[in-house]
Design a protein around this motif. Structure first.
Motif, mmCIF file in Angstrom:
data_model
loop_
_atom_site.group_PDB
_atom_site.id
_atom_site.type_symbol
_atom_site.label_atom_id
_atom_site.label_comp_id
_atom_site.label_asym_id
_atom_site.label_seq_id
_atom_site.Cartn_x
_atom_site.Cartn_y
_atom_site.Cartn_z
ATOM 1 N N PHE A 128 47.128 20.675 -15.872
ATOM 2 C CA PHE A 128 47.052 21.104 -17.266
ATOM 3 C C PHE A 128 45.703 20.725 -17.870
ATOM 4 O O PHE A 128 45.237 21.369 -18.804
ATOM 5 C CB PHE A 128 48.190 20.486 -18.071
ATOM 6 N N LEU A 129 45.084 19.691 -17.318
ATOM 7 C CA LEU A 129 43.765 19.280 -17.795
ATOM 8 C C LEU A 129 42.724 20.340 -17.469
ATOM 9 O O LEU A 129 41.786 20.575 -18.224
ATOM 10 C CB LEU A 129 43.374 17.945 -17.162
ATOM 11 N N GLU A 189 43.044 23.405 -17.575
ATOM 12 C CA GLU A 189 43.154 24.605 -18.413
ATOM 13 C C GLU A 189 42.103 24.609 -19.506
ATOM 14 O O GLU A 189 41.817 25.638 -20.100
ATOM 15 C CB GLU A 189 44.551 24.690 -19.033
ATOM 16 N N ARG A 208 43.275 13.534 -21.304
ATOM 17 C CA ARG A 208 44.377 13.374 -20.345
ATOM 18 C C ARG A 208 45.720 13.266 -21.074
ATOM 19 O O ARG A 208 46.719 13.835 -20.635
ATOM 20 C CB ARG A 208 44.160 12.135 -19.489
ATOM 21 N N ASP A 227 49.101 15.330 -14.847
ATOM 22 C CA ASP A 227 48.464 16.037 -15.954
ATOM 23 C C ASP A 227 47.245 16.836 -15.499
ATOM 24 O O ASP A 227 46.701 17.627 -16.272
ATOM 25 C CB ASP A 227 48.029 15.031 -17.019
ATOM 26 N N ARG A 257 51.104 18.377 -22.893
ATOM 27 C CA ARG A 257 51.291 19.810 -22.640
ATOM 28 C C ARG A 257 52.255 20.014 -21.472
ATOM 29 O O ARG A 257 53.136 20.874 -21.522
ATOM 30 C CB ARG A 257 49.940 20.468 -22.347
ATOM 31 N N ARG A 258 52.078 19.190 -20.437
ATOM 32 C CA ARG A 258 53.021 19.279 -19.310
ATOM 33 C C ARG A 258 54.416 18.839 -19.747
ATOM 34 O O ARG A 258 55.424 19.438 -19.358
ATOM 35 C CB ARG A 258 52.538 18.420 -18.138
ATOM 36 N N ALA A 268 46.769 16.666 -22.166
ATOM 37 C CA ALA A 268 47.241 17.457 -21.027
ATOM 38 C C ALA A 268 48.627 16.992 -20.584
ATOM 39 O O ALA A 268 49.482 17.805 -20.223
ATOM 40 C CB ALA A 268 46.253 17.346 -19.871
#
Length: 225
Positions: free
Chosen positions: A203-204, A206, A172, A200, A178-179, A175
């Motif tokens: 993006f998680l 992905e 998490r 998140d 990443r966001r 992610a």
């Protein structure tokens, strides 16, 4: 007990045998001193511990001290437009007060070239810790340091992000970073908000094989060795 003094109709203060004017002329006036050349200025004091990036926080801005004082307790004095920092009664730094928020005021002499050999944290060590949590955590920490005049000024945000691993699982956190990179966030408060509000999740999904978003200034961990 002695009766309280008062002034009678002849202007004499009972108990002293003289008027107030006479008492002032004989007792008070000889002991008066000139007023200070400058008016009194209110000063606010605060005690703080020097962070690993050799800065202390005052009113949401950060001010540098000699790096040898890392993790030492210091006293901060804010008076007008000046911020002074004292260690064991000795002034070790003085800065013009920053009018804005979330700003760094750094004196170059406080960060000599030997800083990385003496400081507990280095850019390479921060990235090494971030790599254990995920590639996006690493990319986020590197982007934070790359956006600062000196990488050490980003330590506070990076260490705050790493500390979030105590409350959230690495997937998490990765992610969320990443966001954060996708919206050019650069603060631990932004990453914490993403996690708290579940932003998140997209993006998680992905998956772990998704490469982190790239930043034009990302150099890689080896750059800092």
């Amino acid at each position: 007990p002695r009766a309280a003094s008062y002034t009678n109709r002849w202007g004499t203060t009972r108990g002293y045998g003289a008027s107030r004017a006479d008492l002032f002329a004989t007792i008070d006036r000889p002991n008066l001193e000139p007023l200070p050349p400058e008016p009194y200025k209110f000063a606010r004091w605060k005690r703080a511990r020097v962070a690993p990036d050799y800065h202390v926080e005052i009113d949401s801005s950060w001010y540098s001290v000699p790096f040898g004082l890392i993790r030492q307790e210091v006293d901060l004095r804010v008076c007008g437009a000046v911020v002074e920092i004292f260690h064991k009664g000795q002034r070790v730094a003085s800065h013009p007060r920053c009018p804005g928020r979330r700003s760094h005021v750094t004196v170059p002499e406080h960060m000599p070239s030997s800083h990385r050999r003496h400081a507990e944290w280095t850019p390479a060590r921060v990235l090494a810790q971030a790599e254990k949590l995920g590639p996006s955590v690493t990319a986020f920490c590197e982007a934070v340091m790359a956006d600062r005049p000196h990488p050490e000024q980003g330590f506070r945000s990076c260490l705050g992000v790493l500390a979030l691993a105590k409350s959230y699982e690495p997937a998490r956190l990765d992610a969320a970073c990443r966001r954060g990179l996708s919206i050019r966030a650069r603060s631990v408060a932004s990453i914490r908000s993403i996690l708290k509000n579940g932003l998140d999740s997209a993006f998680l999904e992905e998956g772990p094989d998704q490469r982190p978003l790239q930043h034009p200034n990302i150099r890689g961990q080896g750059y800092y060795h």
